[in-house]
Design a protein around this motif. Sequence first.
Motif, PDB file in Angstrom:
ATOM      1  N   LYS A 232       0.822  -1.212   0.000  1.00  0.00           N
ATOM      2  CA  LYS A 232       0.000   0.000   0.000  1.00  0.00           C
ATOM      3  C   LYS A 232       0.857   1.264   0.000  1.00  0.00           C
ATOM      4  CE  LYS A 232      -3.893  -1.953   2.561  1.00  0.00           C
ATOM      5  NZ  LYS A 232      -4.663  -1.854   3.812  1.00  0.00           N
ATOM      6  N   TYR A 233       2.091   1.136   0.453  1.00  0.00           N
ATOM      7  CA  TYR A 233       2.958   2.300   0.608  1.00  0.00           C
ATOM      8  C   TYR A 233       4.073   2.351  -0.430  1.00  0.00           C
ATOM      9  CZ  TYR A 233       0.305   1.842   4.788  1.00  0.00           C
ATOM     10  OH  TYR A 233      -0.752   1.683   5.656  1.00  0.00           O
ATOM     11  N   LEU A 234       4.002   1.462  -1.424  1.00  0.00           N
ATOM     12  CA  LEU A 234       5.010   1.435  -2.478  1.00  0.00           C
ATOM     13  C   LEU A 234       4.575   2.286  -3.668  1.00  0.00           C
ATOM     14  CD1 LEU A 234       5.918  -2.371  -2.606  1.00  0.00           C
ATOM     15  CD2 LEU A 234       6.994  -0.569  -1.257  1.00  0.00           C
ATOM     16  N   HIS A 235       5.547   2.882  -4.330  1.00  0.00           N
ATOM     17  CA  HIS A 235       5.304   3.603  -5.579  1.00  0.00           C
ATOM     18  C   HIS A 235       5.005   2.573  -6.663  1.00  0.00           C
ATOM     19  CE1 HIS A 235       6.551   5.934  -9.223  1.00  0.00           C
ATOM     20  NE2 HIS A 235       5.779   6.815  -8.609  1.00  0.00           N
ATOM     21  N   SER A 236       4.436   3.009  -7.775  1.00  0.00           N
ATOM     22  CA  SER A 236       4.061   2.076  -8.846  1.00  0.00           C
ATOM     23  C   SER A 236       5.267   1.308  -9.386  1.00  0.00           C
ATOM     24  CB  SER A 236       3.356   2.816  -9.979  1.00  0.00           C
ATOM     25  OG  SER A 236       4.195   3.829 -10.502  1.00  0.00           O
ATOM     26  N   LYS A 237       6.440   1.888  -9.333  1.00  0.00           N
ATOM     27  CA  LYS A 237       7.696   1.200  -9.666  1.00  0.00           C
ATOM     28  C   LYS A 237       8.591   1.315  -8.442  1.00  0.00           C
ATOM     29  CE  LYS A 237       7.152   0.003 -13.975  1.00  0.00           C
ATOM     30  NZ  LYS A 237       7.146  -1.385 -14.379  1.00  0.00           N
ATOM     31  N   VAL A 238       9.030   0.179  -7.930  1.00  0.00           N
ATOM     32  CA  VAL A 238       9.845   0.177  -6.723  1.00  0.00           C
ATOM     33  C   VAL A 238      11.090  -0.675  -6.954  1.00  0.00           C
ATOM     34  CG1 VAL A 238       8.562  -1.741  -5.699  1.00  0.00           C
ATOM     35  CG2 VAL A 238       9.836  -0.189  -4.211  1.00  0.00           C
ATOM     36  N   GLU A 239      12.210  -0.191  -6.458  1.00  0.00           N
ATOM     37  CA  GLU A 239      13.457  -0.943  -6.540  1.00  0.00           C
ATOM     38  C   GLU A 239      13.609  -1.735  -5.244  1.00  0.00           C
ATOM     39  OE1 GLU A 239      17.899   0.489  -6.160  1.00  0.00           O
ATOM     40  OE2 GLU A 239      17.043   1.104  -8.086  1.00  0.00           O
ATOM     41  N   ILE A 240      13.769  -3.048  -5.371  1.00  0.00           N
ATOM     42  CA  ILE A 240      13.936  -3.904  -4.203  1.00  0.00           C
ATOM     43  C   ILE A 240      15.290  -4.582  -4.291  1.00  0.00           C
ATOM     44  CG2 ILE A 240      13.091  -5.929  -2.950  1.00  0.00           C
ATOM     45  CD1 ILE A 240      10.289  -5.226  -3.855  1.00  0.00           C
ATOM     46  N   LYS A 241      16.006  -4.514  -3.184  1.00  0.00           N
ATOM     47  CA  LYS A 241      17.313  -5.169  -3.092  1.00  0.00           C
ATOM     48  C   LYS A 241      17.226  -6.233  -2.010  1.00  0.00           C
ATOM     49  CE  LYS A 241      22.141  -4.174  -2.047  1.00  0.00           C
ATOM     50  NZ  LYS A 241      23.070  -3.118  -1.601  1.00  0.00           N
ATOM     51  N   LEU A 242      17.435  -7.490  -2.420  1.00  0.00           N
ATOM     52  CA  LEU A 242      17.431  -8.616  -1.491  1.00  0.00           C
ATOM     53  C   LEU A 242      18.814  -9.248  -1.503  1.00  0.00           C
ATOM     54  CD1 LEU A 242      14.009 -10.333  -2.299  1.00  0.00           C
ATOM     55  CD2 LEU A 242      14.599  -9.041  -0.260  1.00  0.00           C
ATOM     56  N   ASP A 243      19.523  -9.090  -0.402  1.00  0.00           N
ATOM     57  CA  ASP A 243      20.864  -9.662  -0.249  1.00  0.00           C
ATOM     58  C   ASP A 243      21.763  -9.416  -1.459  1.00  0.00           C
ATOM     59  OD1 ASP A 243      20.510 -10.558   2.359  1.00  0.00           O
ATOM     60  OD2 ASP A 243      19.527 -12.390   1.673  1.00  0.00           O
ATOM     61  N   GLY A 244      21.845  -8.181  -1.875  1.00  0.00           N
ATOM     62  CA  GLY A 244      22.761  -7.794  -2.943  1.00  0.00           C
ATOM     63  C   GLY A 244      22.178  -7.778  -4.334  1.00  0.00           C
ATOM     64  N   GLU A 245      21.051  -8.424  -4.552  1.00  0.00           N
ATOM     65  CA  GLU A 245      20.434  -8.450  -5.883  1.00  0.00           C
ATOM     66  C   GLU A 245      19.365  -7.360  -5.957  1.00  0.00           C
ATOM     67  OE1 GLU A 245      17.930 -11.470  -8.735  1.00  0.00           O
ATOM     68  OE2 GLU A 245      19.338 -12.327  -7.284  1.00  0.00           O
ATOM     69  N   ARG A 246      19.579  -6.405  -6.852  1.00  0.00           N
ATOM     70  CA  ARG A 246      18.703  -5.244  -6.961  1.00  0.00           C
ATOM     71  C   ARG A 246      17.943  -5.287  -8.288  1.00  0.00           C
ATOM     72  NH1 ARG A 246      20.275   0.403  -4.905  1.00  0.00           N
ATOM     73  NH2 ARG A 246      21.806  -0.899  -3.877  1.00  0.00           N
ATOM     74  N   LYS A 247      16.593  -5.147  -8.195  1.00  0.00           N
ATOM     75  CA  LYS A 247      15.754  -5.130  -9.397  1.00  0.00           C
ATOM     76  C   LYS A 247      14.607  -4.161  -9.193  1.00  0.00           C
ATOM     77  CE  LYS A 247      16.570  -9.847 -10.963  1.00  0.00           C
ATOM     78  NZ  LYS A 247      15.970 -11.118 -11.307  1.00  0.00           N
ATOM     79  N   GLU A 248      14.073  -3.684 -10.302  1.00  0.00           N
ATOM     80  CA  GLU A 248      12.906  -2.816 -10.254  1.00  0.00           C
ATOM     81  C   GLU A 248      11.654  -3.635 -10.557  1.00  0.00           C
ATOM     82  OE1 GLU A 248      11.543   0.631 -13.054  1.00  0.00           O
ATOM     83  OE2 GLU A 248      12.953   1.455 -11.588  1.00  0.00           O
TER      84      GLU A 248
ATOM     85  N   ALA B 208      11.721   6.949   0.643  1.00  0.00           N
ATOM     86  CA  ALA B 208      10.427   7.382   0.107  1.00  0.00           C
ATOM     87  C   ALA B 208      10.511   8.853  -0.284  1.00  0.00           C
ATOM     88  CB  ALA B 208       9.324   7.182   1.147  1.00  0.00           C
ATOM     89  N   LYS B 209       9.662   9.225  -1.218  1.00  0.00           N
ATOM     90  CA  LYS B 209       9.538  10.627  -1.580  1.00  0.00           C
ATOM     91  C   LYS B 209       8.102  10.896  -1.994  1.00  0.00           C
ATOM     92  CE  LYS B 209      11.385  10.014  -6.259  1.00  0.00           C
ATOM     93  NZ  LYS B 209      12.432  10.409  -7.199  1.00  0.00           N
ATOM     94  N   LYS B 210       7.797  12.161  -2.156  1.00  0.00           N
ATOM     95  CA  LYS B 210       6.427  12.542  -2.487  1.00  0.00           C
ATOM     96  C   LYS B 210       6.134  12.311  -3.964  1.00  0.00           C
ATOM     97  CE  LYS B 210       4.728  15.847   0.786  1.00  0.00           C
ATOM     98  NZ  LYS B 210       4.209  17.197   0.962  1.00  0.00           N
ATOM     99  N   PHE B 211       5.035  11.656  -4.194  1.00  0.00           N
ATOM    100  CA  PHE B 211       4.480  11.474  -5.522  1.00  0.00           C
ATOM    101  C   PHE B 211       3.044  11.959  -5.420  1.00  0.00           C
ATOM    102  CE2 PHE B 211       7.810   8.274  -5.239  1.00  0.00           C
ATOM    103  CZ  PHE B 211       8.468   8.415  -6.451  1.00  0.00           C
ATOM    104  N   LYS B 212       2.722  13.047  -6.087  1.00  0.00           N
ATOM    105  CA  LYS B 212       1.378  13.635  -6.026  1.00  0.00           C
ATOM    106  C   LYS B 212       0.951  13.891  -4.579  1.00  0.00           C
ATOM    107  CE  LYS B 212      -0.076  11.661 -10.382  1.00  0.00           C
ATOM    108  NZ  LYS B 212      -1.023  10.831 -11.093  1.00  0.00           N
ATOM    109  N   GLU B 213       1.834  14.546  -3.817  1.00  0.00           N
ATOM    110  CA  GLU B 213       1.567  14.980  -2.441  1.00  0.00           C
ATOM    111  C   GLU B 213       1.468  13.848  -1.420  1.00  0.00           C
ATOM    112  OE1 GLU B 213       1.829  18.221  -1.672  1.00  0.00           O
ATOM    113  OE2 GLU B 213       2.227  18.478  -3.799  1.00  0.00           O
ATOM    114  N   VAL B 214       1.822  12.617  -1.795  1.00  0.00           N
ATOM    115  CA  VAL B 214       1.776  11.485  -0.869  1.00  0.00           C
ATOM    116  C   VAL B 214       3.138  10.798  -0.896  1.00  0.00           C
ATOM    117  CG1 VAL B 214       0.677   9.257  -0.372  1.00  0.00           C
ATOM    118  CG2 VAL B 214      -0.687  11.142  -1.282  1.00  0.00           C
ATOM    119  N   TYR B 215       3.665  10.514   0.285  1.00  0.00           N
ATOM    120  CA  TYR B 215       4.932   9.784   0.348  1.00  0.00           C
ATOM    121  C   TYR B 215       4.718   8.333  -0.058  1.00  0.00           C
ATOM    122  CZ  TYR B 215       7.672  13.456   2.485  1.00  0.00           C
ATOM    123  OH  TYR B 215       8.353  14.623   2.705  1.00  0.00           O
TER     124      TYR B 215
END
Length: 134
Positions: free
Chosen positions: A45-61, A116-123
């Motif tokens: 619910k608190y993620l942007h439509s595209k989120v970068e996730i890093k799990l133990d060194g592996e980073r993907k969008e 996190a940052k603001k996207f359309k006035e919502v973090y």
Amino acid sequence: MKTYLRYTLLSLALILSLPLSAQEEAIIGKVEEALKASSSKELTKYLHSKVEIKLDGERKEYSVNQAEVMLKQFFQQYPSSGFEFVHDGNNSSGGIIYAIGTYSSSAGTHRVVIRAKKFKEVYKIYRLEFTKER
């Protein structure tokens, strides 16, 4: 008269800055609860439509739907026995907030970093990192 004007402007500036602080605290508190509960559904619910996730060194969008699947798998593998943010802050010039915490499970401990940052006035969270502590 100048003193009165100065105090009025200072008071107005302080009042306008309060909602930002409340928004920051709200998202951090809600994310903390979702992580404590190992709830991928609640966390997304608190993620942007595209989120970068890093799990133990592996980073993907990921899209939100893909992120939910990834987080669900992570939480199934490492069910929470506790979570707590130990530090948070913001970059006022860039409008970015961050928090660093410790995620505990029976299989070990992970350091968690959210940004996190603001996207359309919502973090919204745009980056989420889980790093297993050794």
